[in-house]
Design a protein around this motif. Structure first.
Motif, PDB file in Angstrom:
ATOM      1  N   PHE A  83       0.693  -1.171  -0.048  1.00 60.36           N
ATOM      2  CA  PHE A  83      -0.222   0.028   0.135  1.00 60.36           C
ATOM      3  C   PHE A  83       0.724   1.222   0.103  1.00 60.36           C
ATOM      4  CE2 PHE A  83      -2.217   3.318   2.180  1.00 60.36           C
ATOM      5  CZ  PHE A  83      -3.349   3.555   1.583  1.00 60.36           C
ATOM      6  N   ALA A  84       1.931   1.261   0.706  1.00 62.48           N
ATOM      7  CA  ALA A  84       2.926   2.201   1.102  1.00 62.48           C
ATOM      8  C   ALA A  84       3.664   2.510  -0.340  1.00 62.48           C
ATOM      9  CB  ALA A  84       3.772   2.195   2.261  1.00 62.48           C
ATOM     10  N   VAL A  85       4.020   1.528  -1.088  1.00 60.39           N
ATOM     11  CA  VAL A  85       4.990   1.764  -1.975  1.00 60.39           C
ATOM     12  C   VAL A  85       4.369   2.567  -3.147  1.00 60.39           C
ATOM     13  CG1 VAL A  85       4.117  -0.192  -3.535  1.00 60.39           C
ATOM     14  CG2 VAL A  85       6.546   0.379  -3.547  1.00 60.39           C
ATOM     15  N   SER A 123      -5.994  -3.484 -13.748  1.00 59.36           N
ATOM     16  CA  SER A 123      -4.737  -4.593 -13.942  1.00 59.36           C
ATOM     17  C   SER A 123      -4.458  -5.257 -12.536  1.00 59.36           C
ATOM     18  CB  SER A 123      -3.341  -3.672 -14.075  1.00 59.36           C
ATOM     19  OG  SER A 123      -3.577  -3.061 -15.219  1.00 59.36           O
ATOM     20  N   ILE A 124      -4.657  -4.631 -11.285  1.00 62.47           N
ATOM     21  CA  ILE A 124      -4.416  -5.493 -10.080  1.00 62.47           C
ATOM     22  C   ILE A 124      -5.508  -6.670  -9.956  1.00 62.47           C
ATOM     23  CG2 ILE A 124      -4.688  -5.475  -7.583  1.00 62.47           C
ATOM     24  CD1 ILE A 124      -3.814  -2.425  -7.676  1.00 62.47           C
ATOM     25  N   GLY A 125      -6.632  -6.361 -10.302  1.00 64.85           N
ATOM     26  CA  GLY A 125      -7.522  -7.449 -10.219  1.00 64.85           C
ATOM     27  C   GLY A 125      -7.133  -8.746 -11.251  1.00 64.85           C
ATOM     28  N   LEU A 126      -6.562  -8.284 -12.339  1.00 60.14           N
ATOM     29  CA  LEU A 126      -6.124  -9.466 -13.317  1.00 60.14           C
ATOM     30  C   LEU A 126      -5.035 -10.261 -12.902  1.00 60.14           C
ATOM     31  CD1 LEU A 126      -6.915  -7.395 -16.494  1.00 60.14           C
ATOM     32  CD2 LEU A 126      -8.407  -9.024 -15.462  1.00 60.14           C
ATOM     33  N   ILE A 127      -4.120  -9.844 -11.995  1.00 59.94           N
ATOM     34  CA  ILE A 127      -2.949 -10.511 -11.505  1.00 59.94           C
ATOM     35  C   ILE A 127      -3.307 -11.946 -11.049  1.00 59.94           C
ATOM     36  CG2 ILE A 127      -0.867 -10.413  -9.998  1.00 59.94           C
ATOM     37  CD1 ILE A 127      -1.104  -7.310 -10.221  1.00 59.94           C
ATOM     38  N   PRO A 128      -2.471 -12.991 -11.287  1.00 60.56           N
ATOM     39  CA  PRO A 128      -2.610 -14.074 -10.663  1.00 60.56           C
ATOM     40  C   PRO A 128      -2.149 -14.145  -9.339  1.00 60.56           C
ATOM     41  CG  PRO A 128      -1.805 -14.636 -12.850  1.00 60.56           C
ATOM     42  CD  PRO A 128      -1.585 -12.964 -12.808  1.00 60.56           C
ATOM     43  N   SER A 135       6.518 -15.424  -6.992  1.00 59.28           N
ATOM     44  CA  SER A 135       6.812 -14.021  -6.475  1.00 59.28           C
ATOM     45  C   SER A 135       6.586 -13.088  -7.677  1.00 59.28           C
ATOM     46  CB  SER A 135       8.365 -14.061  -6.247  1.00 59.28           C
ATOM     47  OG  SER A 135       9.160 -14.370  -7.157  1.00 59.28           O
ATOM     48  N   THR A 136       6.308 -13.696  -8.863  1.00 55.79           N
ATOM     49  CA  THR A 136       6.100 -12.807  -9.971  1.00 55.79           C
ATOM     50  C   THR A 136       4.855 -11.938  -9.588  1.00 55.79           C
ATOM     51  OG1 THR A 136       7.178 -14.348 -11.282  1.00 55.79           O
ATOM     52  CG2 THR A 136       5.724 -12.734 -12.373  1.00 55.79           C
ATOM     53  N   ALA A 137       3.976 -12.643  -9.169  1.00 55.12           N
ATOM     54  CA  ALA A 137       2.556 -11.985  -8.620  1.00 55.12           C
ATOM     55  C   ALA A 137       2.852 -10.813  -7.734  1.00 55.12           C
ATOM     56  CB  ALA A 137       1.671 -12.951  -7.951  1.00 55.12           C
ATOM     57  N   THR A 138       3.836 -10.758  -6.797  1.00 54.26           N
ATOM     58  CA  THR A 138       4.096  -9.723  -5.908  1.00 54.26           C
ATOM     59  C   THR A 138       4.855  -8.668  -6.556  1.00 54.26           C
ATOM     60  OG1 THR A 138       4.391 -11.362  -4.173  1.00 54.26           O
ATOM     61  CG2 THR A 138       5.085  -9.065  -3.819  1.00 54.26           C
ATOM     62  N   LEU A 139       5.620  -9.075  -7.659  1.00 53.46           N
ATOM     63  CA  LEU A 139       6.149  -7.974  -8.637  1.00 53.46           C
ATOM     64  C   LEU A 139       5.326  -7.084  -9.316  1.00 53.46           C
ATOM     65  CD1 LEU A 139       8.794  -6.690  -9.454  1.00 53.46           C
ATOM     66  CD2 LEU A 139       8.942  -8.501 -11.267  1.00 53.46           C
ATOM     67  N   LEU A 140       4.251  -7.985 -10.049  1.00 52.47           N
ATOM     68  CA  LEU A 140       3.221  -7.236 -10.624  1.00 52.47           C
ATOM     69  C   LEU A 140       2.349  -6.469  -9.920  1.00 52.47           C
ATOM     70  CD1 LEU A 140       2.203 -10.362 -13.043  1.00 52.47           C
ATOM     71  CD2 LEU A 140       3.542  -8.093 -13.531  1.00 52.47           C
ATOM     72  N   LEU A 141       2.115  -6.668  -8.479  1.00 46.03           N
ATOM     73  CA  LEU A 141       1.219  -6.020  -7.895  1.00 46.03           C
ATOM     74  C   LEU A 141       2.020  -4.779  -7.271  1.00 46.03           C
ATOM     75  CD1 LEU A 141      -1.240  -5.756  -5.967  1.00 46.03           C
ATOM     76  CD2 LEU A 141       0.158  -7.033  -4.191  1.00 46.03           C
ATOM     77  N   LEU A 142       3.308  -4.723  -7.013  1.00 45.49           N
ATOM     78  CA  LEU A 142       4.045  -3.620  -6.960  1.00 45.49           C
ATOM     79  C   LEU A 142       4.000  -2.565  -8.124  1.00 45.49           C
ATOM     80  CD1 LEU A 142       6.957  -5.060  -4.903  1.00 45.49           C
ATOM     81  CD2 LEU A 142       5.378  -3.787  -4.129  1.00 45.49           C
ATOM     82  N   ILE A 143       4.224  -3.190  -9.252  1.00 48.69           N
ATOM     83  CA  ILE A 143       4.098  -2.131 -10.566  1.00 48.69           C
ATOM     84  C   ILE A 143       2.757  -1.588 -10.586  1.00 48.69           C
ATOM     85  CG2 ILE A 143       4.399  -2.293 -13.077  1.00 48.69           C
ATOM     86  CD1 ILE A 143       6.179  -4.600 -12.744  1.00 48.69           C
ATOM     87  N   ALA A 144       1.906  -2.338 -10.473  1.00 47.12           N
ATOM     88  CA  ALA A 144       0.446  -1.657 -10.463  1.00 47.12           C
ATOM     89  C   ALA A 144       0.115  -0.624  -9.443  1.00 47.12           C
ATOM     90  CB  ALA A 144      -0.568  -2.843 -10.419  1.00 47.12           C
ATOM     91  N   GLN A 148      -0.588   3.280  -9.882  1.00 46.52           N
ATOM     92  CA  GLN A 148      -1.562   4.061  -9.131  1.00 46.52           C
ATOM     93  C   GLN A 148      -1.138   5.228  -8.516  1.00 46.52           C
ATOM     94  OE1 GLN A 148      -3.422   1.131  -6.374  1.00 46.52           O
ATOM     95  NE2 GLN A 148      -5.241   1.229  -7.638  1.00 46.52           N
ATOM     96  N   GLY A 149      -0.021   5.240  -7.686  1.00 51.98           N
ATOM     97  CA  GLY A 149       0.432   6.233  -7.067  1.00 51.98           C
ATOM     98  C   GLY A 149       1.136   7.378  -8.117  1.00 51.98           C
ATOM     99  N   PHE A 150       1.356   7.087  -9.171  1.00 52.60           N
ATOM    100  CA  PHE A 150       1.811   8.103 -10.129  1.00 52.60           C
ATOM    101  C   PHE A 150       0.713   8.790 -10.466  1.00 52.60           C
ATOM    102  CE2 PHE A 150       3.439   9.323 -14.201  1.00 52.60           C
ATOM    103  CZ  PHE A 150       4.576  10.003 -14.139  1.00 52.60           C
TER     104      PHE A 150
END
Length: 485
Positions: A83-85, A123-128, A135-144, A148-150
């Protein structure tokens, strides 16, 4: 004379004589146009914060989906870390969209930020899940979350700027409070949907697939918001500035930091306590009730939803009174309450009985409402028109990233380390004391007055004669500018 001093002198020449103000200089705001601006901006803001807010309400579930190897409080910490990222990217988005907003106009940039938010949320709702791709799921979540933050970096500052510049001076507070009504509606819609889904599907169903539904809704909401914002008129203050501005005459980021550093610092402190309270009440408390105090997820979310619904008329009321007695006084009242009643609020919340918990939450909500009803009009008034969007975006997003978005993470970590459930109250008291000092001594109340760098804006032609009788009062900011070194 340095280049920066030359630009400053050119834009703001010394005025020792009585300021001249003609009838054509005064902006007469069409009430219908102002209402449409408030409604469209608030609705767009509601959609933006629905997208951003559902993550915090699904923090416990998201922790189980993306961090299954962790347990309990540690799992929640990791969920709030993602959330903070998003707040890492907010200052970058704020700088880019803020500078573009001062060049291209407010409404065009606000439409872009809304589309970006909708795409990243979908995109978050589509991440496996982690169980599917590791750990790819965690990485995709961080990117999304970074995207969002941007986009959020340009959203809130732009929305505040747009409404403040589109409303009459004497009604700026109550009309700008509509922006926070939009925020609350977005949070209520997000929390209400999560509560309903949790009730219907149960915790297991939410972890398996139900958590995705709120994120999928982002796509149609984004299209609606884009349509509304794309059909707005540009703000009168920006259009007047554009007419007077020479071709290619724009202030750089460097000039903003050099010329307005004092105001930037003051604004950051104001945003600090505003965001700490906001994120504590709206984002952190659902998880505090469930993960720390052991409430059922549905029960805790339902209480927060009820509290936020009650906050809506209180926020409007605070904006209304801000126009009459000054937004600064409203903010000071909220800070006093925060300092003296935060501990009693958390004692009540920790009691466990529903009535006491609700009362404790409502006490915090009232303090939060004083800020939500006042800040959308107070913060834009700190800066001059030609730098308002950019400077406010920088101020707001740097402070929000350092202090606001990290509030849930910091509080969760401190409770986990100290085992003290009153940590949130201590943090609120600290924020209240710092805020009280800065607001009292360094913030000028400009409620009912023209925005810095802008001509007066009135609600009708009947107010023009009154403004013309006292040009010094109407253009109060010129004297302030003359006193600067």
């Amino acid at each position: 004379m340095t280049e920066q001093e030359h630009h400053k002198k050119k834009r703001f020449p010394r005025r020792k004589s009585k300021p001249r103000l003609d009838e054509e200089d005064i902006t007469v705001v069409d009430p219908d146009v102002a209402k449409r601006a408030v409604m469209a901006t608030a609705l767009g803001n509601a959609m933006e914060w629905f997208d951003f807010g559902i993550y915090s309400y699904l923090a416990v579930t998201i922790g189980k989906v993306f961090f299954p190897e962790m347990t309990g409080g540690v799992q929640l910490i990791y969920a709030f870390a993602t959330f903070a990222v998003a707040f890492i990217a907010r200052p970058l988005g704020g700088i880019l969209f803020g500078m573009l907003g001062d060049r291209w106009g407010r409404k065009r940039v606000l439409a872009i930020t809304l589309i970006l938010m909708a795409v990243s949320t979908l995109s978050i709702g589509l991440i496996p899940s982690y169980a599917s791709i590791g750990s790819t799921a965690t990485l995709l979540l961080l990117i999304a979350r970074l995207v969002q933050g941007f986009s959020t970096g340009g959203e809130y500052a732009g929305a505040m700027t747009f409404i403040a510049e589109s409303t009459p001076d004497k009604k700026r507070g109550v009309m700008a409070s509509g922006l926070e009504v939009g925020t609350l509606i977005g949070y209520v819609a997000g929390a209400g949907l999560v509560t309903l889904l949790t009730f219907l599907l149960g915790p297991k169903g939410m972890v398996e697939w139900g958590w995705r539904i709120p994120f999928w809704i982002a796509a149609p909401l984004g299209l609606i918001g884009f349509y509304l914002r794309n059909h707005l008129e540009e703000t009168p203050a920006f259009e007047a500035m554009e007419e007077a501005r020479e071709e290619n005459e724009h202030i750089s980021i460097k000039e903003i930091f050099v010329s307005y550093w004092k105001t930037l610092v003051i604004g950051m402190v104001v945003v600090f306590f505003y965001n700490v309270v906001n994120y504590m009440v709206l984002s952190y408390m659902p998880s505090h009730l469930s993960a720390v105090l052991g409430y059922g997820e549905t029960k805790g979310l339902l209480l927060i939803v009820i509290v936020m619904v009650i906050m809506i008329p209180i926020v409007i009321l605070m904006g209304y009174f801000g126009d009459r007695i000054g937004a600064k006084r409203i903010v000071q009242g909220g800070l006093i309450g925060l300092i003296f009643l935060s501990l009693p609020s958390f004692w009540l919340i920790g009691n466990g009985a529903v009535g006491y918990v609700f009362l404790g939450l409502m006490m915090l909500a009232v303090f939060s409402s004083t800020f939500q009803g006042s800040m959308p009009s107070l913060l834009p008034s700190l800066f001059y028109t030609e730098v308002r969007y950019g400077a406010l975006a920088i101020t707001y997003n740097i402070s929000a990233s350092i202090f606001g978005g990290t509030t849930p993470l910091l509080v969760s970590w401190l409770i986990n380390r100290t085992k003290d459930q009153l940590v949130p109250a201590y943090y609120l008291i600290f924020a209240g004391v710092v805020g009280m000092i800065v607001v009292t001594y360094f913030v000028k109340d400009t409620s009912g007055k023209s925005l810095r760098g802008s001509p007066p804006a009135v609600a009708g032609e009947h107010e023009i004669e009154e403004v013309l009788e006292e040009p010094e009062e109407a253009l109060w900011w010129r004297e302030e500018k003359d006193k600067e070194p």
